[in-house]
Design a protein around this motif. Structure first.
Motif, PDB file in Angstrom:
ATOM      1  N   ILE A  78       0.869  -1.193   0.350  1.00 17.32           N
ATOM      2  CA  ILE A  78       0.013   0.094   0.028  1.00 17.32           C
ATOM      3  C   ILE A  78       0.609   1.068   0.073  1.00 17.32           C
ATOM      4  O   ILE A  78       1.611   1.575   1.026  1.00 17.32           O
ATOM      5  N   LEU A  79       0.944   1.902  -0.421  1.00 18.97           N
ATOM      6  CA  LEU A  79       1.264   3.608  -0.878  1.00 18.97           C
ATOM      7  C   LEU A  79       0.653   4.553  -0.746  1.00 18.97           C
ATOM      8  O   LEU A  79      -1.113   4.668  -1.444  1.00 18.97           O
ATOM      9  N   TYR A  80       1.096   5.519  -0.617  1.00 15.53           N
ATOM     10  CA  TYR A  80       0.358   6.610  -0.579  1.00 15.53           C
ATOM     11  C   TYR A  80       0.841   8.191  -1.353  1.00 15.53           C
ATOM     12  O   TYR A  80       1.945   8.360  -1.583  1.00 15.53           O
ATOM     13  N   THR A  81      -0.222   8.925  -1.873  1.00 15.95           N
ATOM     14  CA  THR A  81      -0.160  10.160  -2.972  1.00 15.95           C
ATOM     15  C   THR A  81      -1.527  10.862  -2.193  1.00 15.95           C
ATOM     16  O   THR A  81      -1.962  10.320  -1.574  1.00 15.95           O
ATOM     17  N   ARG A  82      -0.721  12.678  -2.367  1.00 15.59           N
ATOM     18  CA  ARG A  82      -1.342  13.288  -2.077  1.00 15.59           C
ATOM     19  C   ARG A  82      -2.570  14.362  -3.072  1.00 15.59           C
ATOM     20  O   ARG A  82      -1.286  14.857  -3.760  1.00 15.59           O
ATOM     21  N   GLN A  83      -3.272  14.624  -2.706  1.00 23.03           N
ATOM     22  CA  GLN A  83      -4.129  16.070  -3.371  1.00 23.03           C
ATOM     23  C   GLN A  83      -4.192  16.718  -3.056  1.00 23.03           C
ATOM     24  O   GLN A  83      -4.551  16.812  -2.019  1.00 23.03           O
ATOM     25  N   PRO A  84      -3.698  17.732  -3.515  1.00 19.88           N
ATOM     26  CA  PRO A  84      -3.886  19.243  -2.670  1.00 19.88           C
ATOM     27  C   PRO A  84      -5.106  19.552  -2.191  1.00 19.88           C
ATOM     28  O   PRO A  84      -5.159  20.120  -1.152  1.00 19.88           O
ATOM     29  N   ARG A  85      -6.318  20.071  -2.872  1.00 24.06           N
ATOM     30  CA  ARG A  85      -6.994  20.263  -2.285  1.00 24.06           C
ATOM     31  C   ARG A  85      -8.104  19.686  -3.847  1.00 24.06           C
ATOM     32  O   ARG A  85      -7.771  18.806  -4.701  1.00 24.06           O
ATOM     33  N   PRO A  86      -9.245  19.555  -3.343  1.00 28.44           N
ATOM     34  CA  PRO A  86     -10.834  18.997  -4.387  1.00 28.44           C
ATOM     35  C   PRO A  86     -10.517  19.431  -5.574  1.00 28.44           C
ATOM     36  O   PRO A  86     -10.928  20.033  -5.127  1.00 28.44           O
ATOM     37  N   ALA A  87     -10.233  18.428  -6.534  1.00 31.01           N
ATOM     38  CA  ALA A  87     -10.788  19.144  -7.656  1.00 31.01           C
ATOM     39  C   ALA A  87     -10.965  17.879  -8.969  1.00 31.01           C
ATOM     40  O   ALA A  87     -10.576  18.026  -9.463  1.00 31.01           O
ATOM     41  N   GLY A  88     -11.832  17.990  -8.547  1.00 31.08           N
ATOM     42  CA  GLY A  88     -12.361  16.272  -8.998  1.00 31.08           C
ATOM     43  C   GLY A  88     -11.806  14.885  -9.050  1.00 31.08           C
ATOM     44  O   GLY A  88     -10.411  14.587  -8.904  1.00 31.08           O
ATOM     45  N   LEU A  89     -12.593  13.606  -9.659  1.00 34.56           N
ATOM     46  CA  LEU A  89     -11.824  12.424  -9.879  1.00 34.56           C
ATOM     47  C   LEU A  89     -11.023  12.140 -10.680  1.00 34.56           C
ATOM     48  O   LEU A  89      -9.686  12.039 -10.579  1.00 34.56           O
ATOM     49  N   GLY A  90     -10.837  13.522 -12.132  1.00 41.59           N
ATOM     50  CA  GLY A  90      -9.993  13.310 -12.906  1.00 41.59           C
ATOM     51  C   GLY A  90      -8.746  13.917 -12.447  1.00 41.59           C
ATOM     52  O   GLY A  90      -7.479  12.836 -12.340  1.00 41.59           O
ATOM     53  N   ASP A  91      -8.958  15.058 -11.540  1.00 36.04           N
ATOM     54  CA  ASP A  91      -7.381  15.724 -10.587  1.00 36.04           C
ATOM     55  C   ASP A  91      -6.398  14.764 -10.098  1.00 36.04           C
ATOM     56  O   ASP A  91      -5.661  14.273  -9.905  1.00 36.04           O
ATOM     57  N   ALA A  92      -7.348  13.536  -9.459  1.00 31.29           N
ATOM     58  CA  ALA A  92      -7.223  12.884  -8.037  1.00 31.29           C
ATOM     59  C   ALA A  92      -6.204  11.433  -8.773  1.00 31.29           C
ATOM     60  O   ALA A  92      -5.315  11.305  -8.561  1.00 31.29           O
TER      61      ALA A  92
END
Length: 286
Positions: A78-92
């Motif tokens: 299991i690995l992790y990365t971050r989406q800095p701000r909520p900007a939609g599924l495509g951005d995630a």
């Protein structure tokens, strides 16, 4: 890849202090069901795309020396990365573009449980998506199910072509002529709604990095898929089987429904609860 960066605003105030993906369905959080589904399909590496207030997910899948049980992600890296701000599924999803390299990647949204049908094995939907992706020589495979008119505007909608793809396992599938993001029912005759499971090829992940945000400020996966179709690539849709169900935990009503469903069918106490159903309904005023 499991996007879990959404804020969960439709489940406030429960999600003020915990991610919606960590809400329990009986004795397991929603996101554990998702990881178990992926593991059953043969997935060995999972990347969580997290965001603010999502630390509980990392703690849940970590080894805890004070608890005797194995971590729920045992056997899966299991690995992790971050989406800095909520900007939609495509951005995630775009945040994980380097995760798979030049290979396709399974994407499973973290707030939905796929319940296998009576004749299905755990993880069978993901396996069918992978098969469809390669059989159709596609850039993406999408799980879909028919929804009533009243629900069309809540989903991404896949508009089919006339051609049906013959699958090696005889699983029905069809090519998409376009993908629409939450259209009004009057805009399309299609009722094939996206069910939160995908296989995305490298060309789609690359396209997402250059897909502009829509009027709401979100990058939509549907926009990248529609562009891929326009460029001559294939997107294949794989319907859920008659017995398969997608349980969306994104609303209080959806969460309550799946909790009750799983409780009534649990082998440990479901029979007792079913026996009490009439009393419980009467007490609730039903």
């Amino acid at each position: 890849m499991v996007p879990v960066a959404g804020l969960g605003t439709r489940l406030l105030p429960a999600t003020r202090s915990q991610p919606k993906e960590m809400l329990p369905v009986l004795d397991k959080p929603v996101v554990q069901y998702v990881v178990e589904e992926l593991a059953a399909a043969g997935i060995e590496r999972v990347l969580f795309v997290t965001g603010r207030r999502k630390r509980a997910i990392e703690d849940h899948f970590d080894v805890d020396p004070e608890l005797p049980s194995l971590p729920p992600g045992e056997g899966v890296e299991i690995l992790y990365t971050r989406q800095p701000r909520p900007a939609g599924l495509g951005d995630a999803v775009a945040r994980g573009h380097g995760f798979a390299g030049d290979a396709p990647v399974v994407v499973a949204v973290g707030d939905s449980i796929i319940e296998p049908g009576p004749g299905d094995s755990p993880g069978s939907l993901v396996r069918r998506l992978v098969e469809a992706y390669f059989s159709a020589d596609a850039c993406a495979a999408i799980a879909v199910a028919a929804v009533p008119d009243a629900l069309v505007s809540r989903y991404g909608i896949v508009v089919p072509e006339a051609k049906v793809i013959a699958m090696r396992a005889q699983s029905p599938a069809f090519l998409a002529s376009t993908v629409l993001e939450k259209p009004d029912p009057s805009e399309t005759q299609s009722r094939w709604a996206v069910m939160g499971r995908y296989v995305l090829g490298p060309s789609v992940l690359q396209a997402l990095r250059h897909t502009p945000a829509d009027a709401s400020g979100e990058v939509q996966l549907a926009d990248a898929l529609r562009a891929a179709i326009g460029a001559g690539e294939r997107v294949v849709a794989v319907p859920l089987t008659a017995g398969e169900r997608r349980h969306d935990i994104g609303t209080a009503a959806g969460y309550a429904s799946v909790f009750v469903r799983y409780a009534l069918r649990d082998p440990r106490f479901g029979e007792e609860l079913r026996g009490q159903a009439a009393v419980l309904i009467a007490d609730a005023g039903g």
